[in-house]
Design an enzyme around this catalytic site. Structure first.
Site, short mmCIF file in Angstrom:
data_model
loop_
_atom_site.label_atom_id
_atom_site.label_comp_id
_atom_site.label_asym_id
_atom_site.label_seq_id
_atom_site.Cartn_x
_atom_site.Cartn_y
_atom_site.Cartn_z
N ASN A 178 0.81 -1.28 -0.11
CA ASN A 178 0.08 0.05 0.08
C ASN A 178 0.85 1.24 -0.03
O ASN A 178 0.46 2.07 -0.52
CB ASN A 178 -1.06 -0.03 1.12
CG ASN A 178 -0.52 -0.08 2.62
OD1 ASN A 178 0.85 -0.43 2.60
ND2 ASN A 178 -0.92 0.45 3.57
N LYS A 201 11.72 -8.29 1.81
CA LYS A 201 10.81 -8.89 1.02
C LYS A 201 9.70 -8.05 0.96
O LYS A 201 8.82 -8.09 1.73
CB LYS A 201 10.42 -10.36 1.67
CG LYS A 201 9.74 -11.25 0.58
CD LYS A 201 8.36 -11.87 1.17
CE LYS A 201 7.46 -10.97 1.19
NZ LYS A 201 6.84 -10.75 -0.06
N ASP A 203 6.07 -6.77 -1.21
CA ASP A 203 5.30 -7.41 -1.66
C ASP A 203 5.47 -7.62 -3.18
O ASP A 203 6.01 -6.79 -4.07
CB ASP A 203 3.73 -6.64 -1.62
CG ASP A 203 2.53 -7.15 -1.88
OD1 ASP A 203 1.94 -8.12 -1.33
OD2 ASP A 203 2.29 -7.09 -3.16
N SER A 253 -1.31 -7.34 7.37
CA SER A 253 -2.65 -7.82 8.03
C SER A 253 -2.41 -8.50 9.35
O SER A 253 -1.24 -9.24 9.82
CB SER A 253 -3.54 -8.78 7.04
OG SER A 253 -2.60 -9.80 6.64
N GLU A 274 3.22 -4.30 12.55
CA GLU A 274 2.47 -3.17 12.34
C GLU A 274 1.38 -3.70 11.57
O GLU A 274 1.50 -4.17 10.43
CB GLU A 274 3.21 -2.14 11.49
CG GLU A 274 4.50 -1.62 12.06
CD GLU A 274 4.35 -0.59 13.21
OE1 GLU A 274 3.23 -0.19 13.26
OE2 GLU A 274 5.48 -0.42 14.03
N LEU A 275 0.34 -3.88 12.11
CA LEU A 275 -0.90 -4.61 11.52
C LEU A 275 -2.17 -3.70 11.15
O LEU A 275 -1.96 -2.54 10.92
CB LEU A 275 -1.30 -5.71 12.58
CG LEU A 275 -0.08 -6.40 12.72
CD1 LEU A 275 -0.52 -7.46 13.97
CD2 LEU A 275 0.79 -7.18 11.84
N CYS A 308 -3.16 2.15 6.51
CA CYS A 308 -3.27 1.32 7.66
C CYS A 308 -4.16 2.04 8.61
O CYS A 308 -4.97 1.91 9.46
CB CYS A 308 -2.06 0.45 8.33
SG CYS A 308 -0.79 2.01 8.60
N GLU A 406 -11.79 -4.73 8.69
CA GLU A 406 -11.12 -3.89 8.07
C GLU A 406 -11.50 -4.14 6.46
O GLU A 406 -11.42 -5.00 5.93
CB GLU A 406 -9.70 -3.78 8.26
CG GLU A 406 -8.97 -2.98 7.61
CD GLU A 406 -7.31 -3.27 7.58
OE1 GLU A 406 -7.11 -4.46 7.53
OE2 GLU A 406 -6.58 -2.43 7.86
P1 NAD Z 1 -0.56 -9.08 3.93
O1 NAD Z 1 -0.45 -9.73 5.38
O2 NAD Z 1 -1.24 -10.09 3.17
O3 NAD Z 1 1.10 -9.02 3.46
C1 NAD Z 1 1.94 -8.45 3.87
C2 NAD Z 1 3.18 -8.83 3.53
O4 NAD Z 1 3.52 -10.08 3.94
C3 NAD Z 1 3.50 -8.94 1.98
O5 NAD Z 1 4.83 -8.74 1.58
C4 NAD Z 1 3.43 -10.51 1.90
O6 NAD Z 1 4.04 -10.93 0.63
C5 NAD Z 1 3.79 -11.01 2.98
N1 NAD Z 1 3.25 -12.63 3.24
C6 NAD Z 1 2.20 -13.05 2.78
N2 NAD Z 1 1.88 -14.18 3.60
C7 NAD Z 1 3.02 -14.39 4.53
C8 NAD Z 1 3.54 -15.58 5.41
N3 NAD Z 1 2.73 -16.43 5.50
N4 NAD Z 1 4.41 -15.14 6.12
C9 NAD Z 1 5.26 -14.24 5.96
N5 NAD Z 1 5.03 -13.12 5.02
C10 NAD Z 1 3.85 -13.22 4.18
O7 NAD Z 1 -1.00 -7.68 4.01
P2 NAD Z 1 -1.59 -6.90 2.69
O8 NAD Z 1 -3.13 -7.27 2.23
O9 NAD Z 1 -0.47 -7.07 1.66
O10 NAD Z 1 -1.65 -5.59 3.21
C11 NAD Z 1 -2.78 -4.84 3.78
C12 NAD Z 1 -2.60 -4.98 5.43
O11 NAD Z 1 -1.41 -4.28 5.99
C13 NAD Z 1 -3.83 -4.15 6.06
O12 NAD Z 1 -4.36 -5.06 6.92
C14 NAD Z 1 -3.33 -3.08 6.52
O13 NAD Z 1 -4.16 -2.47 7.51
C15 NAD Z 1 -1.99 -3.69 6.89
N6 NAD Z 1 -0.95 -2.42 7.21
C16 NAD Z 1 -0.45 -2.05 8.27
C17 NAD Z 1 0.43 -0.98 8.49
C18 NAD Z 1 0.87 -0.47 9.78
O14 NAD Z 1 1.65 0.26 9.69
N7 NAD Z 1 0.17 -0.84 10.93
C19 NAD Z 1 0.93 -0.20 7.40
C20 NAD Z 1 0.26 -0.96 5.98
C21 NAD Z 1 -0.45 -1.84 5.85
#
Ligand code: NAD
Length: 537
Positions: A178, A201, A203, A253, A274-275, A308, A406
């Site tokens: 994002n 790593k 996205d 997430s 950071e979720l 987020c 969300e």
């Molecule tokens: P996601 O959890 O699907 O992916 C995030 C990252 O994790 C990607 O690089 C993905 O390839 C990797 N990933 C996927 N599966 C994994 C696994 N099993 N083990 C390790 N890594 C893995 O999230 P998303 O949909 O790409 O991003 C959106 C989410 O991120 C939303 O929930 C948003 O609120 C959150 N977010 C939080 C913040 C924050 O600072 N709190 C910032 C940005 C986004």
């Protein structure tokens, strides 16, 4: 590579033109893409990435095998051994050079971000801005966080104690799509400052922005091998990082964060997470309604709500509800959407079909159960494959998916409140606790209210930017929104181990000169009483 070229250099086609046909190709020069992907440790085929702006192919990204990931860690470990011996001043100076480079090359950075993520240019600008702020803050405050500190020993004057900050080693950074530039870099900068190397790593959708970030680091003077980038599917490459790193910094997430935390627990390594969030915005009866409406638009629709800290729930005082909503709806309806790279669009595209599907499902479910759409509520395939209008809902109830889950899209639900205690309770409802916003002209009252809200950041008379851009303030989530904090002192100290070194002089912490254990116990007891009387800690 052509990193120094002006922004339109690597672009084929005319997407800077506001009249540009959105179905036309937004291609990048193949040599430009090759120079970026050359930084990857990746020998296992490639995957095509398309631009969300128009669905057209953008780049082929080589993929990392297990052996490539091993190699990335090997290089990072070798580079870290030398880097950890450099002075804090050397590392801080590289951060300050990065600050200048990011500002100088912002146009090119923003182009890449827009092409990969589909966001509007004005929202992409937040990324180089945040990285420049981060680089300057840590570059200027490095000694304050990382210098060894003298602390009081058990016997004043006789026990000299210092606490050292030792780098963790190789930090694994797993980041989302994002904010592809800032999320790739912002945590890594303090990690490097503390003497670590990084294996990143990013996205899969947004590798080019992250690779450009790696190139910038090298151009700023960080050793090339210090920052490794690997690619591939998250569920495969993410765990491979968790299995090898000395610390994991994850943004994404809550569901994936939980998996990452389990992997880290298995290896007894630390992590910061950071979720997600379901962030509340409160408009109190004494709010400046114009300011609140303007802020609410940014709060809900920046980066098409894929942020987020953006707001998906809005609690508005009864006394001002109608007047506020009139302003908020009007401002939302005046927003312009577009798939061009110029500054003219108020909102861009969602990132993917999956994200569009979620938004459509949340809104359709709410409407089917009786929610009212005050504005928006439609996909806009005429603009690009994943566009969706900024949407305001009313009448959302707990049985609707978007009440507590969300959405991560341009959808906000408005609720009335008559009692502020009730508004706080509703703001605190649910599993998340990332960010909140309060609009009120009574600062002290709003700050008192903020303390009652279970969120890691609370912005008063601002949506999210005031805390996010205040680098000295820690940022992160309470409850299911995260573990640990980025920014501020906590943001760099998480990448260090503390080491306490005590030098004992003259006496020892044991019976001496033939003293019996019983006498020693009496002497020590008397000493402790004396030290307390003297007011010692
Ligand atoms: P996601 O959890 O699907 O992916 C995030 C990252 O994790 C990607 O690089 C993905 O390839 C990797 N990933 C996927 N599966 C994994 C696994 N099993 N083990 C390790 N890594 C893995 O999230 P998303 O949909 O790409 O991003 C959106 C989410 O991120 C939303 O929930 C948003 O609120 C959150 N977010 C939080 C913040 C924050 O600072 N709190 C910032 C940005 C986004």
């Amino acid at each position: 590579m052509s990193a120094q070229t002006p922004s339109s250099g690597p672009l084929v086609g005319g997407p800077h033109d506001p009249e540009h046909d959105p179905t036309a190709s937004y291609a990048l020069e193949p040599e430009y893409v090759a120079a970026l992907t050359d930084r990857l440790v990746a020998t296992s085929g490639s995957v095509e990435v398309r631009s969300p702006l128009n669905g057209q192919p953008l780049a082929h990204i080589p993929q990392s095998s297990e052996a490539d990931i091993d190699e990335a860690f090997r290089r990072a470990r070798a580079a870290q051994a030398a880097w950890s011996r450099t002075s804090i001043d050397t590392r801080a100076a590289a951060l300050l050079r990065l600050h200048d480079l990011v500002l100088d090359r912002q146009s090119e950075i923003i182009d890449l971000i827009c092409l990969e993520s589909g966001k509007a240019r004005k929202h992409a600008f937040d990324e180089p801005l945040h990285i420049a702020l981060t680089a300057r803050y840590y570059g200027r405050t490095a000694h304050q966080h990382l210098d060894s500190k003298r602390v009081r020993g058990v016997f004043p004057a006789l026990t000299r104690v210092e606490v050292n900050r030792i780098a963790k080693g190789v930090v694994g950074i797993i980041s989302p799509w994002n904010y592809p530039f800032t999320m790739a870099l912002c945590d890594g900068l303090p990690a490097l400052l503390a003497g670590n190397a990084v294996v990143a790593k990013p996205d899969a959708q947004t590798m080019l922005s992250a690779l450009y970030a790696a190139q910038l680091l090298e151009d700023a003077g960080f050793p090339r091998d210090l920052w490794q980038v690997v690619s591939g599917p998250g569920p495969e490459v993410g765990p491979a990082l968790v299995a090898r790193a000395d610390y994991i910094c994850f943004t994404g997430s809550t569901a994936t964060g939980r998996t990452v935390a389990q992997g880290c627990a298995e290896r007894l390594i630390g992590c910061s997470l950071e979720l997600g969030g379901k962030n509340p915005l409160l408009v109190l009866r004494d709010a400046d309604l114009e300011k609140a409406a303007e802020g609410a638009v940014r709060a809900a629709f920046s980066n098409a709500g894929q942020l987020c800290v953006s707001m998906e729930r809005m609690f508005v005082a009864d006394q001002v509800y109608d007047r506020f909503m009139e302003r908020f709806v009007a401002r939302t309806q005046a927003m312009t959407l577009g798939a061009t790279l110029d500054w003219g669009n108020d909102m861009g595209s969602l990132i993917s079909q999956a994200q569009l599907d979620t938004v459509v499902a949340h809104v359709d479910d709410a409407v089917a159960q009786g929610a009212r759409v005050l504005t928006g509520g439609r996909a806009r395939p005429d603009l690009g494959p994943f566009f969706y209008e900024p949407t305001i809902l009313e009448g959302v109830t707990p049985s609707m998916t978007c009440f507590g889950k969300e959405t991560f899209g341009p959808v906000i639900a408005a609720y009335r409140f008559s009692d502020e205690a009730d508004a706080i309770a509703r703001a605190n409802d649910g599993e998340y606790g990332l960010n909140a916003s309060i609009y009120s002209q009574d600062g002290p009252r709003a700050r008192a209210m903020a303390r009652l809200i279970s969120c890691g950041t609370v912005n008063i008379n601002e949506a999210f930017a005031a805390t996010f851009a205040s680098l000295e303030a820690p940022m992160g989530g309470m409850r299911q929104s995260g573990v640990g904090r980025r920014q501020g002192s906590e943001g760099v100290l998480r990448f260090t181990e503390t080491q306490s070194v005590a030098t004992q002089r003259a006496t020892r912490l044991a019976p001496s000169l033939g003293m019996s254990d019983a006498t020693y116990a009496k002497v020590m007891t008397a000493n402790l009483r004396l030290l307390k009387k003297l007011g010692r800690a």
